[in-house]
Write a protein that holds these residues in place. Structure first.
Motif, PDB file in Angstrom:
ATOM      1  N   TRP A 224      -3.603 -10.131  23.319  1.00 41.31           N
ATOM      2  CA  TRP A 224      -5.453 -10.347  23.144  1.00 41.31           C
ATOM      3  C   TRP A 224      -5.827  -9.103  22.341  1.00 41.31           C
ATOM      4  O   TRP A 224      -5.123  -7.833  22.321  1.00 41.31           O
ATOM      5  CB  TRP A 224      -5.742  -9.572  24.380  1.00 41.31           C
ATOM      6  N   GLU A 225      -6.077  -8.818  21.139  1.00 39.14           N
ATOM      7  CA  GLU A 225      -6.170  -7.879  19.687  1.00 39.14           C
ATOM      8  C   GLU A 225      -7.414  -8.562  19.177  1.00 39.14           C
ATOM      9  O   GLU A 225      -8.085  -9.149  19.469  1.00 39.14           O
ATOM     10  CB  GLU A 225      -5.156  -7.958  18.896  1.00 39.14           C
ATOM     11  N   ILE A 226      -7.815  -7.124  18.292  1.00 28.23           N
ATOM     12  CA  ILE A 226      -9.049  -7.069  17.580  1.00 28.23           C
ATOM     13  C   ILE A 226      -8.323  -8.052  16.460  1.00 28.23           C
ATOM     14  O   ILE A 226      -7.826  -8.278  16.222  1.00 28.23           O
ATOM     15  CB  ILE A 226      -9.028  -5.723  17.115  1.00 28.23           C
TER      16      ILE A 226
ATOM     17  N   VAL B 142      -9.436 -11.476  19.013  1.00 24.04           N
ATOM     18  CA  VAL B 142      -8.540 -12.773  19.151  1.00 24.04           C
ATOM     19  C   VAL B 142      -7.659 -12.636  20.373  1.00 24.04           C
ATOM     20  O   VAL B 142      -7.164 -12.209  20.330  1.00 24.04           O
ATOM     21  CB  VAL B 142      -8.188 -12.067  17.633  1.00 24.04           C
ATOM     22  N   GLY B 143      -7.404 -13.557  20.524  1.00 26.82           N
ATOM     23  CA  GLY B 143      -6.069 -14.187  21.175  1.00 26.82           C
ATOM     24  C   GLY B 143      -5.544 -14.956  20.911  1.00 26.82           C
ATOM     25  O   GLY B 143      -5.712 -16.362  20.471  1.00 26.82           O
TER      26      GLY B 143
ATOM     27  N   SER C   8      -5.641  -1.324  31.069  1.00 23.80           N
ATOM     28  CA  SER C   8      -4.833  -1.548  32.446  1.00 23.80           C
ATOM     29  C   SER C   8      -3.481  -1.901  31.117  1.00 23.80           C
ATOM     30  O   SER C   8      -2.514  -2.495  32.042  1.00 23.80           O
ATOM     31  CB  SER C   8      -5.597  -3.071  32.723  1.00 23.80           C
ATOM     32  N   GLY C   9      -3.473  -2.400  30.145  1.00 21.47           N
ATOM     33  CA  GLY C   9      -2.257  -2.493  29.748  1.00 21.47           C
ATOM     34  C   GLY C   9      -2.316  -4.142  29.404  1.00 21.47           C
ATOM     35  O   GLY C   9      -1.962  -5.074  28.361  1.00 21.47           O
ATOM     36  N   LYS C  10      -3.926  -4.751  29.565  1.00 21.40           N
ATOM     37  CA  LYS C  10      -3.762  -6.125  28.714  1.00 21.40           C
ATOM     38  C   LYS C  10      -3.950  -6.121  27.184  1.00 21.40           C
ATOM     39  O   LYS C  10      -3.855  -7.078  27.033  1.00 21.40           O
ATOM     40  CB  LYS C  10      -5.670  -6.672  30.085  1.00 21.40           C
ATOM     41  N   ILE C  11      -4.525  -4.850  26.946  1.00 17.83           N
ATOM     42  CA  ILE C  11      -4.342  -5.178  25.185  1.00 17.83           C
ATOM     43  C   ILE C  11      -3.674  -4.333  25.026  1.00 17.83           C
ATOM     44  O   ILE C  11      -3.254  -2.577  25.965  1.00 17.83           O
ATOM     45  CB  ILE C  11      -6.097  -4.842  24.349  1.00 17.83           C
TER      46      ILE C  11
ATOM     47  N   LEU D 116     -16.842  -1.677  26.486  1.00 17.23           N
ATOM     48  CA  LEU D 116     -16.338  -0.808  27.849  1.00 17.23           C
ATOM     49  C   LEU D 116     -15.106  -1.933  28.959  1.00 17.23           C
ATOM     50  O   LEU D 116     -14.415  -1.370  29.010  1.00 17.23           O
ATOM     51  CB  LEU D 116     -16.846  -0.603  28.954  1.00 17.23           C
ATOM     52  N   ASP D 117     -15.595  -2.754  28.346  1.00 15.41           N
ATOM     53  CA  ASP D 117     -14.714  -3.846  29.082  1.00 15.41           C
ATOM     54  C   ASP D 117     -13.256  -3.511  28.135  1.00 15.41           C
ATOM     55  O   ASP D 117     -12.269  -4.198  28.483  1.00 15.41           O
ATOM     56  CB  ASP D 117     -15.040  -5.461  29.659  1.00 15.41           C
ATOM     57  N   ALA D 118     -13.567  -4.067  27.310  1.00 14.64           N
ATOM     58  CA  ALA D 118     -12.191  -3.585  25.773  1.00 14.64           C
ATOM     59  C   ALA D 118     -11.315  -2.780  25.877  1.00 14.64           C
ATOM     60  O   ALA D 118     -10.400  -2.094  26.196  1.00 14.64           O
ATOM     61  CB  ALA D 118     -12.785  -3.805  24.530  1.00 14.64           C
ATOM     62  N   LEU D 119     -12.431  -1.349  26.002  1.00 15.59           N
ATOM     63  CA  LEU D 119     -11.470  -0.192  26.477  1.00 15.59           C
ATOM     64  C   LEU D 119     -10.919  -0.108  28.024  1.00 15.59           C
ATOM     65  O   LEU D 119      -9.605   0.768  28.099  1.00 15.59           O
ATOM     66  CB  LEU D 119     -12.521   1.254  26.897  1.00 15.59           C
TER      67      LEU D 119
END
Length: 200
Positions: A78-80, A66-67, A164-167, A156-159
């Motif tokens: 962006w987070e769970i 969810v964003g 990368s610091g996007k999450i 794997l994209d979420a990982l």
């Protein structure tokens, strides 16, 4: 206020005062003697509920994020799916409610994979994290304070977003890393783990 002295983490606490309170939290100020023998003050933020964290995992190895804009840092996160649950309710009940509210998803299977102290120098908040599987899609039911978008992407994209610091939300980081460890070490069902760790 307190009518007796109390030992706490090396401090001798002589008084406690609630300096702020609303329906969700209290801010308490403790006066006493520090571990070095000098007088001191310690502030603790005490939520009235648990932090609830959900990692919704589909059979194809994708998850739902969810964003939303976050007030405290005035940023976009962006987070769970996550939220809070009153301490009078079982944490799992809160997890089911938060998942439905934020994503519209319901889950057939729930596994607690994490208990964590959120920021233990500032708050006594405790988090409960769940892996949710057997997902069925529906309509979200956000609260009036929430402006939420959802995004489904491969685990794997979420990982990679974590690395990368996007999450940046620490609860999301911890849950995604824990799930990666579990999938890599045989602690998640074989076909589901394989889907998580392999892109088609």
């Amino acid at each position: 206020m307190m009518d007796h002295k109390m030992k706490r983490a090396g401090w001798t606490v002589t008084s406690r005062e609630t300096v702020f309170e609303n329906p969700w939290l209290e801010l308490n100020s403790y006066e006493g003697i520090r571990p070095d023998g000098k007088p001191g003050t310690y502030g603790v933020m005490s939520p009235k509920g648990y932090a609830i964290l959900i990692l919704p995992l589909f059979e194809d190895g994708t998850i739902m994020l969810v964003g939303q804009p976050r007030f405290a840092l005035d940023n976009y996160s962006w987070e769970i799916p996550e939220g809070g649950s009153l301490k009078s309710d079982p944490p799992l009940d809160g997890a089911k409610r938060e998942l439905k509210e934020e994503t519209g998803l319901t889950a057939a299977y729930w596994q607690e994979i994490l208990q964590a102290e959120v920021s233990n120098s500032l708050t006594d908040e405790v988090a409960f994290g769940y892996l949710a599987t057997g997902l069925v899609e529906g309509e979200p039911e956000p609260e009036g304070t929430e402006i939420i978008e959802t995004r489904r992407l491969h685990f794997l994209d979420a990982l990679e977003w974590v690395m990368s610091g996007k999450i940046r939300d620490l609860s999301s980081v911890a849950m995604i890393l824990k799930a990666h460890y579990m999938a890599s070490n045989g602690r998640i069902d074989g076909p589901l783990a394989a889907a998580m760790l392999t892109r088609e």
